[in-house]
Structures are given as structure tokens and as C-alpha cells.
Design an enzyme around this catalytic site. Structure first.
Site, PDB file in Angstrom:
ATOM      1  N   LYS A  22      22.543  64.065 -32.878  1.00  0.00           N
ATOM      2  CA  LYS A  22      22.201  64.494 -31.512  1.00  0.00           C
ATOM      3  C   LYS A  22      20.825  63.973 -31.127  1.00  0.00           C
ATOM      4  O   LYS A  22      20.634  63.432 -30.040  1.00  0.00           O
ATOM      5  CB  LYS A  22      22.207  66.020 -31.447  1.00  0.00           C
ATOM      6  CG  LYS A  22      21.489  66.614 -30.245  1.00  0.00           C
ATOM      7  CD  LYS A  22      21.534  68.124 -30.198  1.00  0.00           C
ATOM      8  CE  LYS A  22      20.457  68.804 -30.972  1.00  0.00           C
ATOM      9  NZ  LYS A  22      19.146  68.866 -30.317  1.00  0.00           N
ATOM     10  N   ASN A  23      19.872  64.097 -32.046  1.00  0.00           N
ATOM     11  CA  ASN A  23      18.479  63.775 -31.718  1.00  0.00           C
ATOM     12  C   ASN A  23      18.181  62.290 -31.735  1.00  0.00           C
ATOM     13  O   ASN A  23      17.073  61.874 -31.414  1.00  0.00           O
ATOM     14  CB  ASN A  23      17.510  64.553 -32.625  1.00  0.00           C
ATOM     15  CG  ASN A  23      17.547  66.035 -32.297  1.00  0.00           C
ATOM     16  OD1 ASN A  23      18.141  66.443 -31.290  1.00  0.00           O
ATOM     17  ND2 ASN A  23      16.945  66.827 -33.147  1.00  0.00           N
ATOM     18  N   CYS A 124      10.553  77.084 -24.766  1.00  0.00           N
ATOM     19  CA  CYS A 124      11.887  77.529 -25.190  1.00  0.00           C
ATOM     20  C   CYS A 124      11.665  78.587 -26.266  1.00  0.00           C
ATOM     21  O   CYS A 124      10.532  78.954 -26.576  1.00  0.00           O
ATOM     22  CB  CYS A 124      12.708  76.353 -25.715  1.00  0.00           C
ATOM     23  SG  CYS A 124      12.156  75.805 -27.311  1.00  0.00           S
ATOM     24  N   ARG A 129       5.990  74.237 -26.396  1.00  0.00           N
ATOM     25  CA  ARG A 129       6.497  72.852 -26.354  1.00  0.00           C
ATOM     26  C   ARG A 129       5.977  72.049 -25.160  1.00  0.00           C
ATOM     27  O   ARG A 129       6.723  71.578 -24.314  1.00  0.00           O
ATOM     28  CB  ARG A 129       8.017  72.861 -26.417  1.00  0.00           C
ATOM     29  CG  ARG A 129       8.481  73.575 -27.672  1.00  0.00           C
ATOM     30  CD  ARG A 129       9.909  73.466 -27.954  1.00  0.00           C
ATOM     31  NE  ARG A 129      10.306  72.108 -28.336  1.00  0.00           N
ATOM     32  CZ  ARG A 129      11.588  71.793 -28.519  1.00  0.00           C
ATOM     33  NH1 ARG A 129      12.519  72.679 -28.324  1.00  0.00           N
ATOM     34  NH2 ARG A 129      11.920  70.557 -28.864  1.00  0.00           N
ATOM     35  N   ASP A 314      13.883  71.468 -38.506  1.00  0.00           N
ATOM     36  CA  ASP A 314      15.226  71.818 -38.033  1.00  0.00           C
ATOM     37  C   ASP A 314      16.127  72.320 -39.146  1.00  0.00           C
ATOM     38  O   ASP A 314      17.267  72.702 -38.878  1.00  0.00           O
ATOM     39  CB  ASP A 314      15.885  70.597 -37.357  1.00  0.00           C
ATOM     40  CG  ASP A 314      15.190  70.246 -36.059  1.00  0.00           C
ATOM     41  OD1 ASP A 314      15.446  69.161 -35.534  1.00  0.00           O
ATOM     42  OD2 ASP A 314      14.360  71.056 -35.586  1.00  0.00           O
ATOM     43  N   ARG A 406      25.536  73.256 -28.557  1.00  0.00           N
ATOM     44  CA  ARG A 406      24.599  72.196 -28.159  1.00  0.00           C
ATOM     45  C   ARG A 406      24.371  71.206 -29.287  1.00  0.00           C
ATOM     46  O   ARG A 406      23.997  70.074 -29.072  1.00  0.00           O
ATOM     47  CB  ARG A 406      23.260  72.831 -27.768  1.00  0.00           C
ATOM     48  CG  ARG A 406      23.332  73.750 -26.584  1.00  0.00           C
ATOM     49  CD  ARG A 406      21.964  74.153 -26.120  1.00  0.00           C
ATOM     50  NE  ARG A 406      21.125  72.957 -25.933  1.00  0.00           N
ATOM     51  CZ  ARG A 406      19.865  73.042 -25.505  1.00  0.00           C
ATOM     52  NH1 ARG A 406      19.326  74.211 -25.257  1.00  0.00           N
ATOM     53  NH2 ARG A 406      19.142  71.955 -25.340  1.00  0.00           N
TER      54      ARG A 406
HETATM   55  C1  EPZ Z   1      12.233  66.850 -31.484  1.00  0.00           C
HETATM   56  O1  EPZ Z   1      11.669  67.731 -30.521  1.00  0.00           O
HETATM   57  C2  EPZ Z   1      13.635  67.380 -31.768  1.00  0.00           C
HETATM   58  N1  EPZ Z   1      14.430  67.338 -30.542  1.00  0.00           N
HETATM   59  C3  EPZ Z   1      13.543  68.811 -32.295  1.00  0.00           C
HETATM   60  O2  EPZ Z   1      14.861  69.242 -32.632  1.00  0.00           O
HETATM   61  C4  EPZ Z   1      12.704  68.800 -33.575  1.00  0.00           C
HETATM   62  O3  EPZ Z   1      12.551  70.106 -34.050  1.00  0.00           O
HETATM   63  C5  EPZ Z   1      11.323  68.195 -33.266  1.00  0.00           C
HETATM   64  O4  EPZ Z   1      11.476  66.873 -32.707  1.00  0.00           O
HETATM   65  C6  EPZ Z   1      10.462  68.073 -34.525  1.00  0.00           C
HETATM   66  O5  EPZ Z   1      11.107  67.279 -35.474  1.00  0.00           O
HETATM   67  C7  EPZ Z   1      14.964  66.153 -30.154  1.00  0.00           C
HETATM   68  O6  EPZ Z   1      14.766  65.127 -30.774  1.00  0.00           O
HETATM   69  C8  EPZ Z   1      15.790  66.184 -28.911  1.00  0.00           C
HETATM   70  P1  EPZ Z   1       7.777  67.158 -31.162  1.00  0.00           P
HETATM   71  P2  EPZ Z   1      10.271  67.331 -29.796  1.00  0.00           P
HETATM   72  O7  EPZ Z   1       7.285  66.490 -29.925  1.00  0.00           O
HETATM   73  O8  EPZ Z   1      10.213  65.871 -29.590  1.00  0.00           O
HETATM   74  C9  EPZ Z   1       4.040  69.854 -30.074  1.00  0.00           C
HETATM   75  C10 EPZ Z   1      16.718  70.657 -32.606  1.00  0.00           C
HETATM   76  O9  EPZ Z   1      16.919  71.787 -33.080  1.00  0.00           O
HETATM   77  N2  EPZ Z   1       3.849  68.923 -28.945  1.00  0.00           N
HETATM   78  O10 EPZ Z   1       7.823  66.372 -32.435  1.00  0.00           O
HETATM   79  O11 EPZ Z   1      10.121  68.210 -28.612  1.00  0.00           O
HETATM   80  C11 EPZ Z   1       5.318  70.662 -29.969  1.00  0.00           C
HETATM   81  O12 EPZ Z   1       5.114  71.814 -29.197  1.00  0.00           O
HETATM   82  C12 EPZ Z   1      15.406  70.357 -31.907  1.00  0.00           C
HETATM   83  O13 EPZ Z   1      17.520  69.699 -32.680  1.00  0.00           O
HETATM   84  C13 EPZ Z   1       2.725  69.062 -28.145  1.00  0.00           C
HETATM   85  O14 EPZ Z   1       1.890  69.958 -28.347  1.00  0.00           O
HETATM   86  O15 EPZ Z   1       9.223  67.763 -30.904  1.00  0.00           O
HETATM   87  C14 EPZ Z   1       5.611  70.985 -31.416  1.00  0.00           C
HETATM   88  O16 EPZ Z   1       4.845  72.100 -31.802  1.00  0.00           O
HETATM   89  C15 EPZ Z   1      14.490  71.557 -31.878  1.00  0.00           C
HETATM   90  N3  EPZ Z   1       2.532  68.190 -27.115  1.00  0.00           N
HETATM   91  C16 EPZ Z   1       5.110  69.746 -32.162  1.00  0.00           C
HETATM   92  O17 EPZ Z   1       4.202  69.088 -31.268  1.00  0.00           O
HETATM   93  C17 EPZ Z   1       3.404  67.176 -26.840  1.00  0.00           C
HETATM   94  O18 EPZ Z   1       3.180  66.393 -25.896  1.00  0.00           O
HETATM   95  C18 EPZ Z   1       6.207  68.765 -32.531  1.00  0.00           C
HETATM   96  O19 EPZ Z   1       6.937  68.513 -31.363  1.00  0.00           O
HETATM   97  C19 EPZ Z   1       4.551  67.056 -27.662  1.00  0.00           C
HETATM   98  C20 EPZ Z   1       4.749  67.934 -28.710  1.00  0.00           C
END
Ligand code: EPZ
Length: 427
Positions: A22-23, A124, A129, A314, A406
Site C-alpha cells: 500500500k505504502n 490522525c 503528523r 507499522d 484501508r
Molecule cells: C509513512 O507515513 C507511512 N504511510 C506510514 O504508514 C508509516 O508509519 C510512516 O511513513 C513511517 O514509516 C505511507 O507511506 C502512506 P513520516 P508518513 O513522514 O510519510 C513526523 C500505515 O499504517 N513528520 O515518515 O506520514 C511525523 O509526524 C501508515 O501504513 C513531521 O514532523 O510518515 C512522524 O512523527 C501509518 N513533519 C515522523 O515525522 C513532516 O513534514 C515520521 O513521519 C513529516 C513528518
């Protein structure tokens, strides 16, 4: 709202086909906006989020055709996407609020059309996020970013220009958004401290197939040399390592033996390492990976979530279910999201002994869990309740299973085919 009923205590035995990730699929679909050619993606999973992304792209004007089953007869879906006639560069609130990954259209839209108006994805269940890294990076590439009325207004009066972007911490989405934007920017972009998740590497490889020049794929330093335009391509989505890891834990907590067909060991090394330490056999086979539970209880193992190649966040809720009935105790530390222990109260209602202290949870193994009526809150918390139900004595009823749809394709079918007593109750 549908519910899922499970009668626990039955070992999973057999084989489970692992679907496309999915990701990986979500950013790959967004990449179709970067070209007026046709991008054909194979091995896409049948998931609500994929449909949501297709709907989002369609309202931009992307022509999308489903080509039936994937190559080799697997259940993957083949989609062809063509963004030759994009009419709107707005991603509306009512779609973005349903799926945060919608923000991945931002980089491609600004890079190709010079503007984008994307609803700010709210927080969420697992955290606030923010998308500040996405926005700062786009600004470094030359876009003007304004926030107004809950929307991101991004504009680029001229073609984006390459820059050196250093991420203060690893972000999968920001790496993906900015890599896509950089693929059409003038000159060279370097992404330092980039995410190394296999889904990011999959996107990079697809962009290369579309004509982009990217070096350092799979490392934390990506160098992208942007081109005037990209072409269409044919690309197959990487197997879903989180789905595979989830079913590996399902096998472990039910004392079973299952072959995960279609996944590669290199995608799940960190999870396999924890499972082996806990006493579960995890071995590569010609078709995928075989998981075999020990005769007795698993052993408690400390786990800390980290960016790839560390233990994936995850998989945190799932591995907690394994530790809940393991010998001894386990400390599980969540370092990526600030609120990703929502499964704990529900697991404790099933007899687990878990105490949360800030970003860590101490899990003291109990002899067994007991079925109960439980409620799901987010995708991975939901599936951890399924695993708990499979392991528990008695019947478990899980509410709000729309979260599961999802991210898990045909979950009940795949589990029932291995002997689980699991059914969906429409309602
Ligand atoms: C991706 O989310 C995945 N989703 C998530 O999977 C996964 O948990 C996550 O990466 C971490 O591996 C998809 O790929 C669609 P991040 P993403 O940006 O890109 C903070 C699932 O269950 N952050 O790596 O949103 C953020 O809040 C989902 O399949 C900022 O502060 O994750 C988090 O604490 C859940 N500012 C951390 O960084 C930003 O601009 C990592 O987030 C971006 C992120």
C-alpha cells in the site's frame, strides 16, 4: 459498520499470498501526475486507500483504466494512469481528510503545473503528523507556499530549481514528495537524511523508469537530476513487508506454520530478527518466507521502532500482541509517532498486562488472552486486535473494521484459508 468475529486458539497452517505494498502504491500512483505519458502499475492491492487515491487523481483529470488481474494471475490489480489532461490542481478537503497520503500529489502538481492547492491533512489517531518538511523542501526548490483556509497554496512562477535539502529527521512522505518534485526541477537536488524505506526505493526506481536520473537509491542520500519531462512506464509494486510481517506474527501467536508467498526476506529483516530472538523460525523459501512457531511460548524481546532498516513502527502494535503472551517481559519503545499505543487498552481488556510510560510500553507476558468485544482506532491497531483474537481463548468481536479495509486485502479470506475461524458481519 462491519464487524469481525473470531474464535481464537486455532493454529494457522498453510500459505498466504502477500499483496503489493500500500505504502508503495500510493506514491507511485501520485507519480503519474509527473508526465503526460501513461504509467501502468501492476501488483496493486485491492484496498480502500488505493481507491481513494484513484478518486483523487481522477478529480484532477487523470484518466485511469483498470486492467483486470495482474501478471502471473495474482490478485494484484493493474492500473493504467494518464495525466495528459489535468484540469484541476486542487486536492479537496473531503478526500484529503480520508487519507493523509493525498498530500503526495503536492510535489508532482507544483513541479509539473507550477501550482497546487492541497488541503492540509489533519492529524490522525497516531499523531499530529505535520507536513512542515514537505513545505520547507518545496520552498527550497523555489515554490511559494501559503496556508489559507486549511489549504496549502503552492506556486512556482518558473520551473523548480534543484537544491540541497537536509531533513532534520527521517520522513518517508517528505522524501517521496520532494524526490518527485526534484525529478522535474532544473539542475540537481540532493536529499540528505532521506528515508530508506523499500517503498521509497520503489518510487525512485519507478521515476528512473520514467526517465529521471536518481543516484543513491536505498541509501539516506538521494541525488536527483531533474529533466524537462518524464515519460510513462510499466512498473510492478514491491510486496507489502508490513502485511507480510503482520501474518508472520499471526502465525507466531497461534502456534502455526505458514509460508508467506511473494515476499522477500530482505524486506522484513528487522522483523525476522525480532521473531527469531523470540524463538520463532523464519526461513527463506523459493516462493517467499516460511514462519514456524516454537512448540512452547515465545520469549519476550525488547523492541524499539526506528526508520528503515530498523524495526518498522507499522509493526509495533502487532509485535506487542506476540509479547503479550510470551515468556517474561518486553519493553516496546515507539520513537516515530507520539501516540501509537491506542491498541494497549483494548489488549489489556483481553487480559494482557501492558503498562505505558511515555513512549515505552512494558509488556509482561501472560499465559493466554481471552476473547472480548473490542474497538479499533487505526489501521495497525485494528490488525493487532485481529491477531489478539486469533490467539485468545474464546470469541472476539472487533468493531470499526473499516480501518482494516484501508490496508489489508482480503484479510479474512487469507486467514480463513489457513484455518482461522474468522468471519465478517456486515452491518
Ligand atoms: C509513512 O507515513 C507511512 N504511510 C506510514 O504508514 C508509516 O508509519 C510512516 O511513513 C513511517 O514509516 C505511507 O507511506 C502512506 P513520516 P508518513 O513522514 O510519510 C513526523 C500505515 O499504517 N513528520 O515518515 O506520514 C511525523 O509526524 C501508515 O501504513 C513531521 O514532523 O510518515 C512522524 O512523527 C501509518 N513533519 C515522523 O515525522 C513532516 O513534514 C515520521 O513521519 C513529516 C513528518
Amino acid at each position: 459498520m462491519d464487524r469481525i468475529r473470531i474464535s481464537g486458539g486455532r493454529p494457522l497452517v498453510g500459505s498466504i499470498p502477500v499483496s503489493g505494498a500500500k505504502n508503495a502504491a500510493l506514491p507511485l500512483m501520485a507519480a503519474s501526475l509527473l508526465t503526460d505519458g501513461t504509467l501502468t502499475l501492476a501488483n496493486l492491492p485491492h484496498l480502500v486507500d488505493i481507491t481513494t487515491m484513484a478518486n483523487l487523481l481522477a478529480q484532477h483529470g487523470v484518466a485511469i483504466h483498470m486492467n483486470g488481474d495482474g501478471p502471473g494471475g495474482n490478485l494484484g490489480r493493474v492500473l493504467s494512469l494518464c495525466a495528459a489532461d489535468v484540469g484541476s490542481t486542487t486536492a479537496p478537503y473531503d478526500i484529503v481528510r480520508k487519507m493523509r497520503a493525498s498530500v503526495l500529489v503536492l510535489g508532482p502538481l507544483v513541479a509539473r503545473f507550477g501550482r497546487a492547492r492541497v488541503s492540509l491533512p489533519g492529524g490522525c489517531a497516531i499523531g499530529t503528523r505535520p507536513v512542515d518538511l514537505h513545505l520547507k523542501g518545496l520552498a527550497q526548490l523555489g515554490a511559494t507556499i501559503e496556508l489559507d483556509g486549511g489549504y496549502i497554496d503552492a506556486r512556482a512562477e518558473r520551473r523548480l530549481r534543484g537544491a540541497r535539502i537536509v531533513f532534520p529527521f527521517v520522513s518517508v512522505g517528505a522524501t517521496e514528495n520532494l524526490m518527485m518534485a526534484a525529478a522535474l526541477a532544473e539542475g540537481e537536488t540532493v536529499l540528505e537524511n532521506a528515508a530508506r524505506e523499500p517503498e521509497v526505493a520503489d518510487l525512485a526506481r519507478c521515476l528512473v523508469a520514467m526517465g529521471a536520473e536518481i543516484e543513491g537509491i536505498g541509501t539516506n542520500r538521494l541525488t536527483v537530476r531533474g529533466g524537462e519531462r518524464l515519460t510513462g512506464a510499466d512498473f510492478a509494486v514491491v510486496p507489502d513487508r508490513i502485511e507480510a510481517g503482520t501474518y508472520a506474527v499471526a502465525t507466531a501467536v497461534t502456534g502455526g506454520e505458514v509460508e508467506l508467498v511473494g515476499v522477500r526476506m530482505d524486506l522484513i529483516e528487522a522483523v525476522a530478527d525480532v521473531l527469531r530472538q523470540a524463538g520463532i523460525a523464519v526461513d527463506e523459501t523459493a516462493a517467499g518466507v516460511r514462519v514456524k512457531a516454537p512448540a512452547g511460548r515465545a520469549r519476550g524481546v525488547d523492541v524499539m521502532t526506528e526508520p528503515y532498516p530498523g524495526f518498522p513502527t507499522d509493526m509495533q502494535a502487532q509485535v506487542m500482541v506476540l509479547m503479550a503472551t510470551a515468556e517474561g517481559a518486553a519493553m516496546i519503545t515507539e520513537t516515530i509517532f507520539e501516540n501509537r499505543f491506542m491498541h494497549v487498552p483494548e489488549l489489556n481488556r483481553m487480559g494482557a498486562n501492558i503498562n505505558v510510560h511515555g513512549g515505552s510500553a512494558i509488556v509482561r507476558g501472560v499465559d493466554h488472552l481471552s476473547g472480548a468485544q473490542v474497538m479499533a482506532t487505526d489501521l495497525r491497531a485494528s490488525v493487532s486486535l485481529v491477531l489478539a483474537g486469533l490467539s485468545a481463548r474464546g470469541e472476539t468481536l472487533i468493531n470499526r473494521v473499516y480501518h482494516l479495509d484501508r490496508g489489508y486485502e482480503r484479510l479474512e479470506e487469507k486467514l480463513a484459508a489457513c484455518g482461522a475461524a474468522i468471519e465478517r458481519i456486515e452491518g
